[in-house]
Write a protein that holds these residues in place. Structure first.
Motif, PDB file in Angstrom:
ATOM      1  N   HIS A 267      40.400  39.564  41.352  1.00  0.00           N
ATOM      2  CA  HIS A 267      40.541  37.997  41.383  1.00  0.00           C
ATOM      3  C   HIS A 267      39.268  37.407  40.035  1.00  0.00           C
ATOM      4  O   HIS A 267      39.347  36.191  40.091  1.00  0.00           O
ATOM      5  N   GLY A 268      39.133  38.389  39.141  1.00  0.00           N
ATOM      6  CA  GLY A 268      38.001  37.993  38.227  1.00  0.00           C
ATOM      7  C   GLY A 268      38.529  36.728  37.529  1.00  0.00           C
ATOM      8  O   GLY A 268      37.767  35.939  36.862  1.00  0.00           O
ATOM      9  N   ARG A 269      39.677  36.481  37.218  1.00  0.00           N
ATOM     10  CA  ARG A 269      40.061  35.550  36.254  1.00  0.00           C
ATOM     11  C   ARG A 269      40.549  34.170  36.851  1.00  0.00           C
ATOM     12  O   ARG A 269      40.817  33.300  36.477  1.00  0.00           O
ATOM     13  N   GLU A 270      40.649  34.243  38.312  1.00  0.00           N
ATOM     14  CA  GLU A 270      40.822  33.112  39.098  1.00  0.00           C
ATOM     15  C   GLU A 270      39.569  32.330  39.575  1.00  0.00           C
ATOM     16  O   GLU A 270      38.418  32.866  39.193  1.00  0.00           O
ATOM     17  N   ASP A 271      39.520  31.183  40.104  1.00  0.00           N
ATOM     18  CA  ASP A 271      38.377  30.352  40.412  1.00  0.00           C
ATOM     19  C   ASP A 271      37.556  30.890  41.208  1.00  0.00           C
ATOM     20  O   ASP A 271      38.100  31.697  42.190  1.00  0.00           O
ATOM     21  N   VAL A 272      36.438  30.660  41.299  1.00  0.00           N
ATOM     22  CA  VAL A 272      35.428  31.235  42.026  1.00  0.00           C
ATOM     23  C   VAL A 272      35.827  30.949  43.769  1.00  0.00           C
ATOM     24  O   VAL A 272      35.599  31.717  44.637  1.00  0.00           O
ATOM     25  N   ALA A 273      36.675  29.904  44.081  1.00  0.00           N
ATOM     26  CA  ALA A 273      37.242  29.832  45.343  1.00  0.00           C
ATOM     27  C   ALA A 273      38.064  30.869  46.085  1.00  0.00           C
ATOM     28  O   ALA A 273      38.220  31.159  47.067  1.00  0.00           O
TER      29      ALA A 273
END
Length: 284
Positions: A267-273
């Motif tokens: 999930h590294g490129r997704e938002d912190v949520a």
């Protein structure tokens, strides 16, 4: 100030460049991946073929780059090329130790620098509503204010040296911890078979309603995580703070470990949520 060079056109740098061009500033942009700078041409931003070309004639030079060593390597090139009266706005989140080194590089080159990291994601950057955390000489701040006022809704002048970068690390630690807490709150609703709208209504109607966390709650409920603040950058920033603390914090270390697992889960490129997806897999 009417001419600005933006060095680094990732998520935040490109949003800032588009907004400044839309406000009538003459914006020149450079990125290590040239296509990212060229993609801003329809928004009125002039892509530059080199760092030196980007800063030539600039009143302000903005660096929005991933790490301190990258900023320092480029500074060796752009500091001699930028006009003597220009101001370097170092807006990358690189931590206090690197900021101290960058101030020394600017002084050695007889150039003026502000430590000016921003609080806010790409959406407020597009709208010119960032909170700008600034440290540096007051007279340099006043010279750069025309550009800073375009970028942000508030300027917090917190000191004369690298205080701004240290404030930014702590703010990002708080912000990331609040998102992890909200993700856990949404998961608790799911586990107890409660409608999360009831919990969110109580938060919204009282003093506990943090707008940013409530925004992230909406993303978590929709299971959609467009990157405003990617998890990989959150992990980097938490690491910067951990490196500078004189003793570890159990809470911050737990948050950092949770973010690390989310990045390793893809999930590294997704938002912190998107940390909610990790918690859901681990606990449901």
């Amino acid at each position: 100030m009417t001419s600005v060079a933006v060095l680094g056109t990732g998520l935040m740098g490109s949003a800032m460049a588009r907004h400044m061009a839309g406000q009538g500033l003459d914006v020149h942009a450079w990125n290590r991946t040239a296509d990212k700078a060229r993609a801003l041409r329809p928004d009125g931003v002039h892509p530059a073929a080199s760092v030196e070309e980007a800063v030539r004639g600039a009143d302000a030079v903005i660096t929005m780059l991933p790490t301190g060593d990258v900023v320092a390597s480029l500074a060796a090139r752009f500091l001699p090329a930028m006009p003597a009266e220009a101001v370097w706005l170092q807006m990358s989140t690189v931590g206090g130790a690197w900021t101290d080194r960058l101030f020394r590089l600017a002084a050695d080159a007889d150039r003026r620098m502000l430590d000016a990291p921003v609080s806010g994601s790409s959406q407020p950057a597009e709208q010119g509503k960032l909170v700008l955390i600034v440290s540096g000489a007051s007279e340099v701040l006043e010279r750069a204010r025309p550009v800073l006022d375009v970028l942000g809704s508030h300027i917090a002048h917190v000191g004369a040296a690298g205080e701004a970068s240290r404030v930014k690390m702590i703010v990002n630690n708080w912000m990331t911890a609040s998102v992890v807490a909200m993700a856990d709150t949404m998961l608790a609703c799911e586990q107890l078979e409660l409608d999360p709208a009831h919990v969110l209504r109580v938060l919204e109607d009282g003093p506990l309603g943090m707008p940013y966390a409530l925004q992230k709650a909406a993303e978590i409920r929709a299971r959609a995580y467009p990157a405003g603040f990617p998890l990989s950058l959150a992990l980097k920033d938490l690491g910067l703070l951990a490196d500078e603390r004189d003793r570890p914090s159990r809470l911050s270390d737990m948050v950092r470990e949770t973010i690390r697992r989310a990045v390793e889960a893809g999930h590294g490129r997704e938002d912190v949520a998107a940390v909610a997806e990790l918690l859901r897999r681990e606990l449901l």
